[in-house]
Design a protein around this motif. Structure first.
Motif, PDB file in Angstrom:
ATOM      1  N   PHE A  14      12.917   5.513  -4.065  1.00 41.07           N
ATOM      2  CA  PHE A  14      13.206   6.387  -3.056  1.00 41.07           C
ATOM      3  C   PHE A  14      12.431   7.897  -2.246  1.00 41.07           C
ATOM      4  O   PHE A  14      12.638   7.723  -1.353  1.00 41.07           O
ATOM      5  N   LEU A  15      11.870   8.464  -3.508  1.00 39.57           N
ATOM      6  CA  LEU A  15      11.533   9.210  -2.915  1.00 39.57           C
ATOM      7  C   LEU A  15       9.678   8.707  -2.753  1.00 39.57           C
ATOM      8  O   LEU A  15       8.804   9.595  -1.806  1.00 39.57           O
ATOM      9  N   ALA A  16       9.552   7.908  -3.905  1.00 39.77           N
ATOM     10  CA  ALA A  16       7.730   8.148  -3.047  1.00 39.77           C
ATOM     11  C   ALA A  16       6.951   7.390  -1.879  1.00 39.77           C
ATOM     12  O   ALA A  16       6.632   7.891  -1.282  1.00 39.77           O
ATOM     13  N   PRO A  17       7.639   6.023  -1.730  1.00 32.86           N
ATOM     14  CA  PRO A  17       7.308   5.692  -0.248  1.00 32.86           C
ATOM     15  C   PRO A  17       7.853   6.275   0.611  1.00 32.86           C
ATOM     16  O   PRO A  17       6.907   6.342   1.964  1.00 32.86           O
ATOM     17  N   ALA A  18       8.911   7.461   0.511  1.00 33.71           N
ATOM     18  CA  ALA A  18       9.017   8.245   1.373  1.00 33.71           C
ATOM     19  C   ALA A  18       8.346   9.379   1.903  1.00 33.71           C
ATOM     20  O   ALA A  18       7.897   9.640   3.318  1.00 33.71           O
TER      21      ALA A  18
ATOM     22  N   ALA B 282       0.132   1.043   0.185  1.00 36.71           N
ATOM     23  CA  ALA B 282       1.438   2.275   0.537  1.00 36.71           C
ATOM     24  C   ALA B 282       2.409   3.099  -0.052  1.00 36.71           C
ATOM     25  O   ALA B 282       2.856   3.955  -0.088  1.00 36.71           O
ATOM     26  N   ASN B 283       2.841   1.564  -0.038  1.00 41.84           N
ATOM     27  CA  ASN B 283       4.367   1.205   0.450  1.00 41.84           C
ATOM     28  C   ASN B 283       5.354   1.108  -0.537  1.00 41.84           C
ATOM     29  O   ASN B 283       6.042   1.527  -1.137  1.00 41.84           O
ATOM     30  N   CYS B 284       4.818   0.029  -1.003  1.00 44.30           N
ATOM     31  CA  CYS B 284       5.457  -1.180  -1.780  1.00 44.30           C
ATOM     32  C   CYS B 284       5.273  -1.133  -2.997  1.00 44.30           C
ATOM     33  O   CYS B 284       6.074  -1.675  -4.307  1.00 44.30           O
ATOM     34  N   ALA B 285       3.690  -0.856  -3.158  1.00 40.58           N
ATOM     35  CA  ALA B 285       3.537  -1.856  -4.257  1.00 40.58           C
ATOM     36  C   ALA B 285       3.990  -0.561  -6.015  1.00 40.58           C
ATOM     37  O   ALA B 285       4.244  -1.280  -6.922  1.00 40.58           O
ATOM     38  N   SER B 286       5.267   0.769  -5.552  1.00 43.57           N
ATOM     39  CA  SER B 286       5.140   1.351  -6.300  1.00 43.57           C
ATOM     40  C   SER B 286       6.729   1.180  -6.817  1.00 43.57           C
ATOM     41  O   SER B 286       7.028   0.638  -8.583  1.00 43.57           O
ATOM     42  N   CYS B 287       7.293  -0.691  -6.437  1.00 40.90           N
ATOM     43  CA  CYS B 287       8.060  -1.129  -7.081  1.00 40.90           C
ATOM     44  C   CYS B 287       7.386  -2.463  -7.612  1.00 40.90           C
ATOM     45  O   CYS B 287       7.652  -2.986  -8.461  1.00 40.90           O
ATOM     46  N   HIS B 288       6.758  -3.197  -6.186  1.00 37.50           N
ATOM     47  CA  HIS B 288       6.536  -4.238  -5.947  1.00 37.50           C
ATOM     48  C   HIS B 288       5.545  -4.722  -7.419  1.00 37.50           C
ATOM     49  O   HIS B 288       4.896  -6.071  -8.263  1.00 37.50           O
ATOM     50  N   ALA B 289       4.659  -3.736  -7.509  1.00 38.55           N
ATOM     51  CA  ALA B 289       3.644  -4.145  -8.640  1.00 38.55           C
ATOM     52  C   ALA B 289       3.694  -3.916 -10.462  1.00 38.55           C
ATOM     53  O   ALA B 289       3.367  -5.167 -10.345  1.00 38.55           O
ATOM     54  N   ALA B 290       5.253  -3.859 -10.158  1.00 32.81           N
ATOM     55  CA  ALA B 290       5.276  -3.302 -11.806  1.00 32.81           C
ATOM     56  C   ALA B 290       6.215  -4.307 -12.394  1.00 32.81           C
ATOM     57  O   ALA B 290       7.176  -4.330 -12.926  1.00 32.81           O
TER      58      ALA B 290
ATOM     59  N   ALA C  63       4.529  -7.678   7.428  1.00 33.58           N
ATOM     60  CA  ALA C  63       3.578  -7.685   7.474  1.00 33.58           C
ATOM     61  C   ALA C  63       3.119  -7.628   5.424  1.00 33.58           C
ATOM     62  O   ALA C  63       2.501  -8.349   5.079  1.00 33.58           O
ATOM     63  N   ALA C  64       3.918  -6.628   5.552  1.00 33.92           N
ATOM     64  CA  ALA C  64       3.948  -6.350   4.291  1.00 33.92           C
ATOM     65  C   ALA C  64       4.036  -7.683   2.810  1.00 33.92           C
ATOM     66  O   ALA C  64       3.882  -8.141   2.395  1.00 33.92           O
ATOM     67  N   ILE C  65       4.861  -8.670   3.813  1.00 36.72           N
ATOM     68  CA  ILE C  65       6.629  -9.197   2.796  1.00 36.72           C
ATOM     69  C   ILE C  65       5.585 -10.016   2.944  1.00 36.72           C
ATOM     70  O   ILE C  65       4.969 -11.231   1.672  1.00 36.72           O
ATOM     71  N   ASP C  66       4.848 -10.931   4.265  1.00 39.09           N
ATOM     72  CA  ASP C  66       3.671 -11.857   4.080  1.00 39.09           C
ATOM     73  C   ASP C  66       2.826 -11.853   3.205  1.00 39.09           C
ATOM     74  O   ASP C  66       2.583 -12.970   2.677  1.00 39.09           O
ATOM     75  N   PHE C  67       2.028 -10.562   3.000  1.00 37.62           N
ATOM     76  CA  PHE C  67       0.601 -10.168   1.817  1.00 37.62           C
ATOM     77  C   PHE C  67       1.845 -10.334   0.882  1.00 37.62           C
ATOM     78  O   PHE C  67       1.261 -11.345  -0.106  1.00 37.62           O
TER      79      PHE C  67
END
Length: 105
Positions: A13-17, A37-45, A97-101
């Protein structure tokens, strides 16, 4: 374990904001930059079951539902993911675009 779960939720909740949206690339939005910049904090791990970017097996049943369903989930939030990944400053096109990536083969 509960502390890790609470920490993961707080980070989601906090990091992407706190991050600014990635700049648009010439000719369109750069999904990879938005993701980084926004999604990797959760989706990378794979935090809280978030499908990892590029993991075809994890994304397959989601992609099967159709891109519009994925876009709706990304824009409005789904399960533990807040709308726009917690960054209300993202434009709809940036989220898409992030979802497409993340789902590209």
């Amino acid at each position: 374990m509960k502390a890790i779960h609470t920490l993961a939720i707080a980070a989601a909740f906090l990091a992407p904001a706190a991050m600014a949206a990635a700049p648009a690339a010439k000719g369109g939005v750069n999904g990879e930059k938005v993701y980084a910049a926004n999604c990797a904090s959760c989706h990378a791990a794979g935090v809280l079951g978030a499908p990892k970017a590029g993991d075809k097996a994890a994304w397959a049943p989601r992609v099967k539902q159709g891109k519009e369903v994925l876009y709706t989930h990304g824009l409005q939030g789904f399960k533990m993911m807040p709308p726009k990944g917690g960054n209300p400053g993202l434009k709809d096109e940036e989220v898409k675009a992030a979802i497409d990536f993340m789902t590209k083969s």
